[in-house]
Design a protein around this motif. Structure first.
Motif, mmCIF file in Angstrom:
data_model
loop_
_atom_site.group_PDB
_atom_site.id
_atom_site.type_symbol
_atom_site.label_atom_id
_atom_site.label_comp_id
_atom_site.label_asym_id
_atom_site.label_seq_id
_atom_site.Cartn_x
_atom_site.Cartn_y
_atom_site.Cartn_z
ATOM 1 N N ARG A 19 0.859 -1.198 -0.089
ATOM 2 C CA ARG A 19 -0.020 -0.061 0.058
ATOM 3 C C ARG A 19 0.904 1.212 -0.216
ATOM 4 N N PRO A 20 0.607 2.293 -0.460
ATOM 5 C CA PRO A 20 -0.904 2.496 -1.399
ATOM 6 C C PRO A 20 -0.756 2.171 -2.777
ATOM 7 N N GLY A 21 0.349 1.722 -3.309
ATOM 8 C CA GLY A 21 0.325 1.423 -4.591
ATOM 9 C C GLY A 21 -0.365 0.300 -5.160
ATOM 10 N N CYS A 22 -0.782 -0.510 -4.311
ATOM 11 C CA CYS A 22 -1.159 -1.890 -4.864
ATOM 12 C C CYS A 22 -2.462 -2.167 -4.162
ATOM 13 N N ALA A 23 -3.670 -2.198 -4.967
ATOM 14 C CA ALA A 23 -5.033 -2.442 -4.543
ATOM 15 C C ALA A 23 -5.265 -3.722 -3.889
ATOM 16 N N LYS A 24 -4.387 -4.794 -4.068
ATOM 17 C CA LYS A 24 -4.519 -6.239 -3.431
ATOM 18 C C LYS A 24 -3.710 -6.046 -2.040
ATOM 19 N N ARG B 146 6.317 -1.927 2.804
ATOM 20 C CA ARG B 146 7.657 -0.967 2.917
ATOM 21 C C ARG B 146 7.846 -0.227 4.098
ATOM 22 N N ALA B 147 6.843 0.145 4.459
ATOM 23 C CA ALA B 147 6.903 1.063 5.955
ATOM 24 C C ALA B 147 7.293 -0.035 7.096
ATOM 25 N N THR C 146 11.400 -2.150 10.727
ATOM 26 C CA THR C 146 11.853 -3.430 11.698
ATOM 27 C C THR C 146 13.243 -3.637 11.154
ATOM 28 N N LEU C 147 13.683 -3.115 10.701
ATOM 29 C CA LEU C 147 15.179 -3.357 10.215
ATOM 30 C C LEU C 147 16.211 -3.464 11.358
ATOM 31 N N TRP D 1 8.919 -9.116 2.328
ATOM 32 C CA TRP D 1 7.642 -8.837 3.002
ATOM 33 C C TRP D 1 6.642 -8.535 1.629
ATOM 34 N N SER D 2 5.536 -9.173 1.667
ATOM 35 C CA SER D 2 4.609 -9.193 0.906
ATOM 36 C C SER D 2 3.182 -8.827 1.261
ATOM 37 N N GLY D 3 2.617 -7.821 0.547
ATOM 38 C CA GLY D 3 1.097 -7.474 0.839
ATOM 39 C C GLY D 3 0.094 -8.408 0.598
ATOM 40 N N CYS D 4 0.244 -9.509 0.083
ATOM 41 C CA CYS D 4 -0.619 -10.681 -0.416
ATOM 42 C C CYS D 4 0.176 -11.920 -0.728
ATOM 43 N N GLU D 5 -0.861 -12.986 -0.883
ATOM 44 C CA GLU D 5 -0.040 -14.223 -1.026
ATOM 45 C C GLU D 5 0.584 -14.343 -2.457
ATOM 46 N N ARG D 6 0.251 -13.118 -3.351
ATOM 47 C CA ARG D 6 0.998 -13.505 -4.674
ATOM 48 C C ARG D 6 2.446 -13.226 -4.633
ATOM 49 N N ARG D 7 2.935 -12.490 -3.617
ATOM 50 C CA ARG D 7 4.379 -12.541 -3.475
ATOM 51 C C ARG D 7 4.975 -11.918 -4.481
#
Length: 446
Positions: free
Chosen positions: A360-365, A371-372, A377-378, A390-396
């Motif tokens: 987010r906010p670049g990808c609706a899925k 990224r934040a 947590t670096l 790190w992935s925002g959904c299962e598509r990775r």
């Protein structure tokens, strides 16, 4: 949607999963833009990751005039321009054509070629052959730039090649084995006898060809793949998706080489591997890593000021900067300037182990601003161990090849960490709050 195909008995080494695609691939290019939540996205193919200084300036100009102001590196050494406004496609195409970045409109999505980024820069060559098939100290056996130029030329001249998917990948390995782990669809690897091994996907078979014939042989292999795809009656984007055993596809490529008068010999494929370049000074070059693959225009221009000839983008979201003739002191000064603008020059940086999709906010899925969270947590990530993606959904999307810890945003909130366990089921632990990453990493990698 994927549909299973009936298949011949596949050799275990192929690691193939025969599938049939019911549509053409939707991989974006510079003429076919992808609509994302943050605007249209263009993917500019950069064969071998090699950019002249004028081309690099053109890309910086493109994103500042038309995009979000940043340049986004991919896992294939390409560049994405994001945040494009509606209706700017023609202007972008004209700008890239003028810079020599769009030599063939019919082939712009299939110019997917990665190449050993240190080739010819760190002292490797046929005068220093190693016993393990690598050059001295794991360096390359051959400067493969002539292969790169020749392959791109024959690729753009091949009418048949326009039918390749935007995901089909060529790899040119100078003998050090840095690209061996990518399992490219067609790999050329320099070998110690002066020739090249032609490999297909993850197969443990190879065809030995002369160095002179290597680029034509790679193109012939891609065209043999297309013939096999048509004969199967099912659409496939990658070699691993064909319903063919390793020896069948190798035999088909061999027949194609014979038809084109390219001498060849079947061999067991060379397996020695090495990692991509670490940040720092190496030979006649400097290497830097780009946190999460995102470069601001000022960072990009600092890179161009550091080299006198070209930039080499790597499949590991890094950049190699040739610096012929520079002294050690000059190299150290340049690395300090690059670090000052936020680029990674420390080979022990935890950033080398952390990657992320756009989130987010670049990808609706996407379910989270991955990224934040990855940046925040670096401090919990050490310089050693498996990489985290790190992935925002299962598509990775954009995940690296090989072993890793997947950190995937969960539908119910938070994340789930998972890691493949050799010979067993994946190990998974929840991460309700990113601030607890250190404890989750301890739990999943005891």
């Amino acid at each position: 949607m994927l549909a299973a195909m009936s298949s011949a008995a596949l050799r275990p080494s192929s690691q193939a999963t025969a599938v049939s695609r019911d549509r053409g691939d939707a991989c974006p290019g510079t003429l076919r833009l992808h609509a994302a939540d943050d605007g249209a996205l263009a993917r500019v193919r950069i064969p071998g990751g090699v950019l002249t200084l004028s081309q690099a300036e053109a890309l910086a100009d493109a994103t500042q005039r038309l995009g979000d102001g940043d340049l986004h590196l991919t896992s294939r050494g390409n560049v994405q321009v994001r945040g494009l406004a509606d209706g700017c496609g023609a202007e972008l195409a004209e700008l890239l054509t003028s810079a020599g970045l769009l030599p063939s409109r019919g082939h712009e999505r299939v110019r997917n070629i990665v190449a050993s980024p240190l080739s010819g820069l760190d002292g490797g060559g046929m005068d220093g052959r190693g016993l393990d098939g690598q050059g001295p100290d794991g360096r390359g056996l051959r400067d493969i730039r002539p292969w790169l130029s020749a392959l791109d030329a024959v690729l753009c001249a091949s009418e048949a090649a326009q039918a390749l998917s935007g995901r089909f990948l060529f790899a040119l390995d100078d003998g050090r084995g840095d690209l061996a782990g990518l399992d490219a669809d067609v790999t050329l690897r320099a070998v110690a006898d002066g020739g090249a091994q032609l490999g297909l996907g993850a197969s443990d078979l190879a065809l030995h060809v002369s160095a002179e014939d290597a680029p034509r042989a790679a193109m012939a292999a891609a065209e043999a793949f297309l013939e096999a795809e048509r004969a199967s009656g099912a659409r496939a984007w990658r070699v691993a998706e064909l319903a063919l055993a390793d020896d069948e596809l190798t035999a088909a490529v061999g027949r194609r080489l014979t038809a084109e008068n390219i001498s060849h010999e079947r061999q067991v494929r060379e397996t020695a591997r090495t990692e991509g370049p670490l940040p720092g000074a190496v030979g006649d070059a400097l290497s830097v890593h780009i946190p999460l693959g995102r470069l601001s225009a000022p960072q990009w221009r600092e890179l161009t000021r550091t080299t006198t000839c070209e930039l080499r983008l790597t499949p590991w979201r890094g950049v190699v900067l040739p610096t012929p003739g520079a002294s050690a002191a000059q190299g150290a000064e340049s690395l300090a300037r690059l670090a000052a603008v936020g680029l990674v020059t420390d080979p022990d940086s935890p950033w080398l182990r952390v990657g992320a999709c756009i989130g987010r906010p670049g990808c609706a899925k996407s379910r989270a601003d991955v990224r934040a969270d990855a940046t925040g947590t670096l401090g919990a990530v050490g310089p050693r161990g498996l990489p985290l993606y790190w992935s925002g959904c299962e598509r990775r999307c954009g995940h690296p090849r090989g072993e890793r810890i997947d950190v995937v945003a969960a539908p119910e909130g938070g994340y789930r960490l998972s890691v493949e366990v050799p010979g067993g089921e994946p190990r998974t632990v929840p991460l309700d709050d990113p601030s607890q990453l250190a404890a989750a990493l301890t739990a999943i990698t005891p």
